[in-house]
Motif scaffolding. Structure first.
Motif, short mmCIF file in Angstrom:
data_model
loop_
_atom_site.label_atom_id
_atom_site.label_comp_id
_atom_site.label_asym_id
_atom_site.label_seq_id
_atom_site.Cartn_x
_atom_site.Cartn_y
_atom_site.Cartn_z
N ASP A 234 -0.77 16.20 2.68
CA ASP A 234 -1.25 17.30 1.85
C ASP A 234 -1.65 16.86 0.44
O ASP A 234 -2.63 17.36 -0.11
N GLU A 235 -0.90 15.95 -0.15
CA GLU A 235 -1.15 15.54 -1.53
C GLU A 235 -2.36 14.62 -1.68
O GLU A 235 -2.83 14.36 -2.78
N TRP A 236 -2.89 14.12 -0.57
CA TRP A 236 -4.00 13.16 -0.59
C TRP A 236 -5.32 13.91 -0.52
O TRP A 236 -5.82 14.25 0.53
N ASP A 237 -5.90 14.17 -1.69
CA ASP A 237 -7.18 14.86 -1.76
C ASP A 237 -8.23 13.91 -2.36
O ASP A 237 -7.95 12.73 -2.58
N SER A 238 -9.40 14.43 -2.62
CA SER A 238 -10.48 13.56 -3.10
C SER A 238 -10.16 12.93 -4.46
O SER A 238 -10.52 11.77 -4.71
N LEU A 239 -9.50 13.67 -5.33
CA LEU A 239 -9.16 13.13 -6.64
C LEU A 239 -8.10 12.03 -6.53
O LEU A 239 -8.25 10.96 -7.11
N THR A 240 -7.04 12.29 -5.77
CA THR A 240 -6.01 11.26 -5.61
C THR A 240 -6.55 10.07 -4.83
O THR A 240 -6.10 8.95 -5.03
N ASN A 241 -7.53 10.30 -3.97
CA ASN A 241 -8.13 9.18 -3.24
C ASN A 241 -8.78 8.20 -4.21
O ASN A 241 -8.65 6.98 -4.05
N MET A 242 -9.47 8.70 -5.21
CA MET A 242 -10.11 7.81 -6.18
C MET A 242 -9.05 7.06 -7.00
O MET A 242 -9.24 5.88 -7.32
N THR A 243 -7.95 7.71 -7.29
CA THR A 243 -6.86 7.04 -8.00
C THR A 243 -6.25 5.95 -7.12
O THR A 243 -5.98 4.84 -7.59
N LEU B 159 0.83 -1.20 0.00
CA LEU B 159 0.00 0.00 0.00
C LEU B 159 0.87 1.25 0.00
O LEU B 159 0.59 2.22 -0.71
N ASN B 160 1.95 1.22 0.76
CA ASN B 160 2.88 2.35 0.79
C ASN B 160 3.45 2.60 -0.62
O ASN B 160 3.55 3.75 -1.05
N ASP B 161 3.78 1.52 -1.33
CA ASP B 161 4.30 1.66 -2.69
C ASP B 161 3.27 2.33 -3.60
O ASP B 161 3.62 3.17 -4.44
N ILE B 162 2.00 1.96 -3.45
CA ILE B 162 0.93 2.58 -4.25
C ILE B 162 0.82 4.07 -3.93
O ILE B 162 0.73 4.90 -4.83
N PHE B 163 0.83 4.40 -2.65
CA PHE B 163 0.73 5.81 -2.25
C PHE B 163 1.91 6.62 -2.78
O PHE B 163 1.74 7.74 -3.26
N VAL B 164 3.11 6.07 -2.70
CA VAL B 164 4.31 6.77 -3.20
C VAL B 164 4.15 7.04 -4.69
O VAL B 164 4.43 8.15 -5.16
N GLN B 165 3.69 6.04 -5.43
CA GLN B 165 3.52 6.19 -6.87
C GLN B 165 2.45 7.23 -7.20
O GLN B 165 2.67 8.12 -8.03
N VAL B 166 1.29 7.13 -6.57
CA VAL B 166 0.17 8.02 -6.90
C VAL B 166 0.43 9.45 -6.43
O VAL B 166 0.17 10.41 -7.16
N LEU B 167 0.96 9.60 -5.22
CA LEU B 167 1.16 10.94 -4.65
C LEU B 167 2.49 11.57 -5.05
O LEU B 167 2.67 12.77 -4.87
N LEU C 15 3.79 5.18 5.44
CA LEU C 15 2.44 5.07 5.98
C LEU C 15 2.45 4.42 7.37
O LEU C 15 3.27 3.55 7.63
N THR C 16 1.54 4.88 8.21
CA THR C 16 1.26 4.24 9.48
C THR C 16 -0.24 4.05 9.57
O THR C 16 -1.01 4.71 8.85
N ALA C 17 -0.67 3.17 10.45
CA ALA C 17 -2.09 2.81 10.54
C ALA C 17 -2.99 4.00 10.86
O ALA C 17 -4.13 4.05 10.43
N ASP C 18 -2.47 4.97 11.59
CA ASP C 18 -3.32 6.09 12.02
C ASP C 18 -3.31 7.28 11.06
O ASP C 18 -4.04 8.25 11.28
N LEU C 19 -2.54 7.23 9.99
CA LEU C 19 -2.53 8.33 9.02
C LEU C 19 -3.85 8.40 8.26
O LEU C 19 -4.44 7.37 7.92
N SER C 20 -4.27 9.63 7.97
CA SER C 20 -5.48 9.83 7.16
C SER C 20 -5.20 10.92 6.12
O SER C 20 -4.13 11.50 6.10
N ALA C 21 -6.19 11.20 5.31
CA ALA C 21 -6.04 12.22 4.28
C ALA C 21 -5.73 13.59 4.89
O ALA C 21 -5.08 14.42 4.25
N ASP C 22 -6.16 13.82 6.12
CA ASP C 22 -5.88 15.09 6.79
C ASP C 22 -4.39 15.27 7.09
O ASP C 22 -3.92 16.39 7.25
N ASP C 23 -3.65 14.16 7.13
CA ASP C 23 -2.23 14.20 7.49
C ASP C 23 -1.29 14.33 6.29
O ASP C 23 -0.12 14.61 6.46
#
Length: 79
Positions: free
Chosen positions: A35-44, A10-18, A25-33
């Protein structure tokens, strides 16, 4: 498949997309933590997860994923 394996992949996917190579990544991270994770990147991200693990999320699954830990648990249930 265990939580650590899912978290690494999952970390590899996030690195690639963002485009953030130093992201850890850690278990408690969310989109609020992250900056690059917004609604559009979330769908990706969701799309890449579905492709990677061969799963399909329902809208309610996506809504229930409040942080990375929830995402890992959902992937483990679906895969």
């Amino acid at each position: 498949m265990d939580k650590d394996t899912v978290m690494k992949e999952l970390n590899d996917i996030f690195v690639q997309v963002l485009g953030t190579p130093d992201l850890q990544l850690t278990a408690d991270l969310s989109a609020d933590d992250i900056d690059e994770w917004d609604s559009l990147t979330n769908m990706t991200i969701v799309s890449e997860i579905e492709k990677h693990w061969g799963v399909k999320f329902k809208l309610r699954d996506i809504i229930r994923m409040k942080n990375i830990g929830d995402m890992v648990d959902t992937i483990l249930k679906k895969a």
